[in-house]
Every structure is written in C-alpha cells, then in structure tokens.
Scaffold this active site. Structure first.
Site, PDB file in Angstrom:
ATOM      1  N   GLY A 280     -12.340  -0.254   7.866  1.00 51.25           N
ATOM      2  CA  GLY A 280     -13.396  -1.017   7.189  1.00 51.25           C
ATOM      3  C   GLY A 280     -13.348  -0.723   5.707  1.00 51.25           C
TER       4      GLY A 280
ATOM      5  CB  SER B 201      -6.557   3.513   5.825  1.00 46.20           C
ATOM      6  OG  SER B 201      -6.535   2.952   7.127  1.00 46.20           O
ATOM      7  CE  LYS B 202      -9.148  -2.037   1.068  1.00 43.98           C
ATOM      8  NZ  LYS B 202      -8.073  -1.871   0.084  1.00 43.98           N
ATOM      9  NE  ARG B 203      -4.822   2.124  10.236  1.00 44.74           N
ATOM     10  CZ  ARG B 203      -5.256   3.149  10.948  1.00 44.74           C
ATOM     11  NH1 ARG B 203      -5.771   2.961  12.133  1.00 44.74           N
ATOM     12  NH2 ARG B 203      -5.153   4.371  10.481  1.00 44.74           N
TER      13      ARG B 203
END
Ligand code: GLU
Length: 472
Positions: free
Chosen positions: A248, A244-246
């Site tokens: 990167g 996920s966005k976490r």
C-alpha cells in the site's frame, strides 16, 4: 554532557518521496531531542546532483511540517558545502591517510562484474596506491578520486540499540571520499557534517550499519570523537517482507492526501520500534516526547500495518472535539458552506469516519443529491408497493410543519401501522432515496438535518427512478 549540548540530525537525501521509514527516523530524532532538551537539525544530503530534486526537498519540508516535526537549525544543504569537504579531503591526502585514484569508474565496474561472475566479492586492489613515481607521473594531469587508506584491524562500535558491532578491516575496501568531479561520497560528507555540526547522537535506519565502520575510520583519521550511534530496526509490511508499494502507500504525502491525521501518523510511526507504556497504544505528540525511550528501542524489525493506521486515525478522531475536527476540515477545504449545518453533519457522522476525506466521500449526500443508488438497495426496494409507500410517505412528510426527528419518526411509524407494514419496509427505501446508500447514521436525525424541502425532493426523484425501473 549537558542536555543542551545534545544535538541530533535528520539527514534525508532529496531523491523521492518521504518514505514511512524516513519519517520514522525524523520522528525518533525529534522525539529524542525534545525529550532531553537538545537540538534537532535538518540537513539535506543533496550532493547527488542527478537524483536530487527541488520538488523532493519541498516534499521533505512539507511532510515534516505536516507531522509537526519542527527543526531547530537548518536546513543545511550539502551542495553548498562542497568546498569544505574538498579541504578536509586534501588534508588526509597530505597526511598519506588517503591517496589519489586515477582508475576509471567503468573499468572498476567491469572488474567488479568479473569477480561477481566468479562468485567472489570485489574489493579495490589498491592499484593506484601501489603506483610507482614513474607510473604516476604521466597521470598527474588526469582527474582523480580521493580514496581512504583503510588501516588493518577490526572496527568495533557500541550501538545503543544493538550493542557492540564489529567489522573486520579486511571486509572494507579503500572507499572513495571525493569523486573525480570533486563531489563527496555520502560517508565522507556525513562525517564532516556530523562533526562540524557537533552531532552527539546519530539515529538512523539499520540499513546504514555497513556505513558506520567506514565513518568511524574517518573520525579516527582526524582524531575526532565519533557520535553515539543508534540504528533503528527495519520496517516491514504485515507479511514480514520489507515495506514496499506492495503493502500500500508508503509515503507521508500519500497518507496525508487520503485524509489521515498527522496525530495518527505520528502515533503509528512512534510505535515502530520503541515501546512506551505497557498496554497503551494511543499517544499525543507531547506524550510521545515525554515518554520517548531511545535506550528502549527494539532491534527486532517493526511492522507497519496500514489497517492499524486506520485504527489509530479513528482513535485520534475520537480525541478531537467536533469544533476542532470542523476547523481541520475547513482548513483542508474538504467541506464548505454554512457552519451550523456543517457542525450538525459532523456531530452525526464523526463516529463513522476513518479518514477525514470520508466526510466528503462517504457522506456527500449531506451536501448534494445522491447521483446513484446502491445496486443491492435498488434490487430490494424498487417494487410497485415501494413506489406506492413512498408516494404516501412523501405526502405525509410534506404535511409536517415542524420537521423534527421525533415528529418525522412518528409520522413514518404511524403510516407503517396504518398500512400494516413493518417500519423497516419504509425506513430502508427512505434511506436509499435520501442517501443513495443502504447504511447511514440515524435516519430521522439525518432527515431533520437535510430539511423538508430536500427530503421531499429526493423522495420525488427516487420515485421517478423506480418508475423507470418498473417501466423497463
Ligand atoms: N542521506 C542518508 C539517507 O537518507 C542519511 C543517512 C544518515 O542519517 O547518516 O539515508
């Protein structure tokens, strides 16, 4: 089956960016098709009119093109095939394999929530299936959805990657084929299309495993043969949680914008599940095609690591000629100007870049004066003696007629000897003056490339800067 009859598809929903997981699915379908000499079809699943956007469609096309994934047929749009799904759904209705459902979505949602609160899974109660003709009559003019009548018994299907998968019939509810607004659900449109597009292998993410039994039941209802399924392992971040966005950037476009090579991205994506040759990680697209092992994809979750992608990028940069690299940078508009000069800059910096944008971001002093100087550099190299040394250096370098690396080096070292200094006491401030940085490629080559005028001017500007610091 003749290989030319092998047909696979990539069927994205155009509702956002091209996620790394989707790109891996597209790539595996493409590699498989090219490996066996089959065909790769692009189908846009855009029946969710609220969430599908034109922009997302374009992003899909441009991301695929960027990666070098060429489709042989399509794009087909489900939004243009609505009538087809309606015809097919009517047929099942006529045969009693599907039935009209008049229940309001809000009402169903409420029931679902109530069951959920009671800690029980909700399954449609077949309310409308059980309506008597008298109960049905007043509803006749109301809008209706078409639901599939799930038969009793288990559904088992072989998965190329995971072996046999079995789902009990009781776990499935009578799912909707066509909504009351006439649009098909994903499962229904998918089957009608996979069938009519003669898809032989469905290669998609394992998040679709719960959908497959429903799809197989639809095939059975029509007495069609279903395709072979291969559900690809999930993609995780380095900490083994869902990517996920976490972790990167997660979209193809984001990596493209950062200056990653499609070759590197394709290579990294290909490694997310499939194993090619032992002890080898770097492959070009044509090699991936030749070696692609669909029946040797792991069911274990794959890890996407942005750091590893950097490594892949550096490896693929190494595989390129300087000329090829230059061409790429010019096409992307990342550099411009005198070709000879650019070629020489690139020769000097190519081993030091990770992504293409680094040429501009990290080495912009080859193109413009440094605007700022590294802070630690300034702390170390702004004393009075540095000022003095730089003045001497400036004079000495101004006198050179042939501004060649070897002669520059000689001049610098001679001055150091004359002044009884270590050469590094000249080299470090010089590097800072010319680049604004404390590290750079070979200083003397860099100076030759910048040329005498720029070198002398930059030393002059740096002298002024140190004066200001000393005057404070
Ligand atoms: N539109 C679906 C998705 O993007 C396609 C799934 C499939 O390949 O059947 O997840």
């Amino acid at each position: 089956m003749k290989n030319t009859e092998i047909r696979v598809r990539f069927a994205p929903s155009p509702t956002g960016f091209m996620h790394i997981g989707n790109a891996r699915t597209a790539l595996y379908n493409y590699l498989f098709a090219r490996n066996v000499g089959g065909r790769f079809i692009l189908r846009v699943e855009d029946t969710d009119f609220e969430r599908s956007t034109q922009q997302a469609k374009e992003v899909i096309f441009s991301s695929l093109k960027f990666l070098g994934i060429e489709w042989d047929e399509g794009p087909y749009y489900q939004s243009e095939r609505i009538h087809l799904y309606q015809e097919f759904a009517k047929e099942l209705l006529k045969r009693g394999i599907a039935y009209k459902c008049y229940c309001e979505p809000q009402e169903l949602e409420q029931r679902r929530l109530m069951m959920q609160a009671a800690g029980k899974p909700y399954k449609y109660e077949r309310t409308c299936y059980h309506l008597t003709p008298e109960e049905k009559q007043p509803k006749e003019n109301l809008p209706f959805a078409i639901r599939f009548l799930v038969p009793p018994g288990e559904v088992t299907f072989p998965d190329l990657i995971r072996g046999n998968i079995t789902i009990k019939g009781e776990e499935l509810e009578d799912f909707v084929l066509l909504r009351s607004d006439g649009t098909p659900t994903y499962n229904f449109a998918c089957v009608i299309d996979d069938y009519s597009m003669k898809i032989t292998q469905v290669i998609r993410g394992e998040d679709h495993i719960p959908n497959t039994p429903k799809q197989i039941l639809i095939y059975k209802a029509y007495q069609w043969e279903h395709p072979i399924y291969a559900h690809l392992p999930m993609i995780m971040g380095p900490d083994h949680t869902k990517l996920s966005k976490r972790h990167g950037a997660t979209s193809v476009e984001a990596y493209r914008e950062m200056g990653y090579l499609p070759e590197a991205l394709v290579n990294a994506l290909a490694m997310l599940g499939a194993s090619f040759e032992p002890d080898r990680e770097v492959y070009r697209l044509d090699e991936l095609i030749k070696l692609f092992p669909l029946n040797n994809v792991s069911k274990k979750a794959a890890v996407f690591n942005a750091e590893k992608l950097k490594w892949f990028n550096r490896e693929h940069i190494k595989l390129m000629t300087t000329e090829g690299l230059l061409l790429r940078l010019l096409e992307l508009g990342l550099v411009s100007g005198d070709i000879n000069y650019l070629r020489r800059v690139l020769t000097l910096v190519r081993d030091r870049i990770t992504v293409l944008n680094d040429v501009y971001n990290e080495f912009n002093y080859f193109f413009e004066e440094p605007k700022t100087y590294d802070d630690t550099g300034l702390v170390n190299w702004s004393g009075k003696e540095v000022l003095e040394n730089l003045r001497l250096l400036k004079d000495k370098l101004s006198e050179l007629t042939d501004f060649l690396a070897s002669l520059i080096e000689k001049a610098v070292r001679t001055l150091a000897e004359e002044k009884n200094l270590k050469a590094k006491n000249l080299i470090h401030p010089l590097r800072l003056a010319l680049s604004g940085k404390t590290v750079s490629p070979g200083l003397f080559e860099m100076m030759e490339l910048l040329g005498k005028t720029r070198v002398v001017t930059r030393i002059g500007a740096f002298i002024e800067k140190i004066k200001q610091i000393n005057d404070r």
